[in-house]
Design an enzyme around this catalytic site. Sequence first.
Site, PDB file in Angstrom:
ATOM      1  N   ARG A 439       0.860  -1.185   0.000  1.00 51.55           N
ATOM      2  CA  ARG A 439       0.000   0.000   0.000  1.00 51.55           C
ATOM      3  C   ARG A 439       0.893   1.231   0.000  1.00 51.55           C
ATOM      4  NH1 ARG A 439      -2.213   1.376   6.137  1.00 51.55           N
ATOM      5  NH2 ARG A 439      -3.184   3.112   5.027  1.00 51.55           N
ATOM      6  N   ARG A 440       0.283   2.386  -0.207  1.00 50.71           N
ATOM      7  CA  ARG A 440       0.980   3.675  -0.130  1.00 50.71           C
ATOM      8  C   ARG A 440       2.281   3.664  -0.935  1.00 50.71           C
ATOM      9  NH1 ARG A 440       0.504   5.506   6.255  1.00 50.71           N
ATOM     10  NH2 ARG A 440      -1.494   6.521   6.046  1.00 50.71           N
TER      11      ARG A 440
END
Length: 562
Positions: A439-440
């Site tokens: 993620r991110r």
Amino acid sequence: MEAFKINKSSKIILLIEIIFPIVLLILGIYNGLLQTLYRSGIIHGNSFLGIEYYQGLTLHGVINAVVLTTFFAVAFGNALMMFYLRKQLNKFTNILSVVLMVGGTLMAALAMLSGKASVLYTFYAPLMAHPAFYLGLALAVVGSWVAFFGWIPLYTSWRKENPDKKTPLAVWGMLSNFIIWFFASASVAVEILFFLLPWSLGWIEGINVELTRTLFWFFGHPLVYFWLLPAYIMYYTILPQVAGGKLYSDKAGRLVFALFIILSIPIGTHHQFMEPGIEKGYKLIHSILTFGVAIPSLLTAFTVAASLEYAGRKNGAKGLLDWMFKLPYFDKNKYLFAYGIIGLLIFIRGGAGGIVNASYSLNATVHNTGWIPGHFHLTVGGPVFLAILGLSLYMITKILGKEVKYKTLNLMVPYFWFVGLMIFSTGLKMGGLEYGEPRRTNMGLSYLNMGGDSFEPFWLFTTLTTVMGGIIMTIAAIFYFITFFGTLFSKSVNEGGVVEFPVAEAYHDEPNIKPVNKLLPWAIAALLIIAAAYYGPIKNTLDNTLTKSPTYLPSSPVPHTH
Ligand code: HEM
Ligand SMILES: [Cu+2]
């Protein structure tokens, strides 16, 4: 119950509290769609149309999950207090609260839009943002407290005037919600005012990363209940009536909200299982308490299901399960039902995934993968978001005396959202759990950049699934914006100026047991449990963090020197 006529200042303030975040939401949704495009490599750059990757992700998280939810809780709370207590709001606190909230949000928004606060909505140190970002957030939070403080005298005078009545369930739920919010956000206020803000202003050198992160999650977990409880209030007090039935048990509702007061906060360390400085025993305690907080949600599932079964039978169902098909899913004039029930359906999947996150070993597998955003779009992006959309529209029609414009389009919003979200979150969750998709991370610039060295084709399928779902969600959101603004700018059909909600009667309206009909004892119990659960983790962060961290800016991987 009859509509309650509100005065002019309340009318204007409520309108601001509802319309302002919906306008910002356009930017929030836009940046959500962009995230799916970056992830899948459709965009492979560091920015798109002037907004950088992390800047856009910060805008997305802050607007959707912090600004929209907080404004809505205050607006809905203001409306519920006036409607159920039959009293006008205190003008001074009402104005002060909206000024602080709007002013604070604008400050934070300017910092984000100028690219000086690309620190994501968790603003973890040692990533540093411009002071305006921290100060703006703090002011917005204080503004929401001021609204809450304004309700307390209204409530106590109502109690004096109605000594034998039970507190209306919606008021009970909303006050519980703001007790949680007040305790929880006190922690983030300490984090900001004593650590992040002076550090960002250059008054103190270095930062204790684990301490600030612990203060954040003391706030960050109960934050999710602060998002959720307004939706629960809708499920208990509005949905059964709209479905054509009654609330199965008033006592169950009351107990659920009270349980949240004591269980919401002392579990935040479940976001820090991978934090090296906190001892494992404390993590275990927070983990067990986290399973405890599933109880009020399961109670809600059963109570709401029983209420809807009753409604289905009143609508003519006879057999074991046919009541499910006798509910107003597609009644355009009862659109709140569709927004509510679809949110509930999504939440079944969201809640099940939450149990995965709370389990240490599974948590280690999904940590920082796509699973996590896949999960929380099924909670904050599901029941919470749909309740906010449905009720914001509903309140606008009452305040301005409008009829919903484009009723079919409006009804399509929750269904489209459901389909999109199911596809979207399957992509993210599968990518995270099975293939370790991060993620991110700007994958368009790295792993999904077809020409690049680090290209990983096995992430294509899941990220493209996410894009497909994201596009359908965006279409649902566009349908909503058309309906919302279409309604807002349509001709009034009556004089409006009121707050009004469907009121579900209780099927089992248990007697009023006076000592139980008080929130203060629950609040005191909460403080004791919180102190016991957090003493250890906070002490750990002070004892085990030997050196402070230097500052990092989002734009550079090396420490920043002043
Ligand atoms: C069209 C609708 C939406 C799309 C396509 C979308 C897409 C995304 C994606 C792909 C991410 C993950 C980014 C990453 O970690 O790499 C994300 C993060 C996030 N989304 Fe959404 N989203 C949407 C709506 C919403 C809504 C309605 C909410 C809340 C009410 C929300 C709250 C968040 C939050 C809090 C994050 C985490 C940001 C962070 O990690 O700092 N999103 N979104
Ligand atoms: Cu949590």
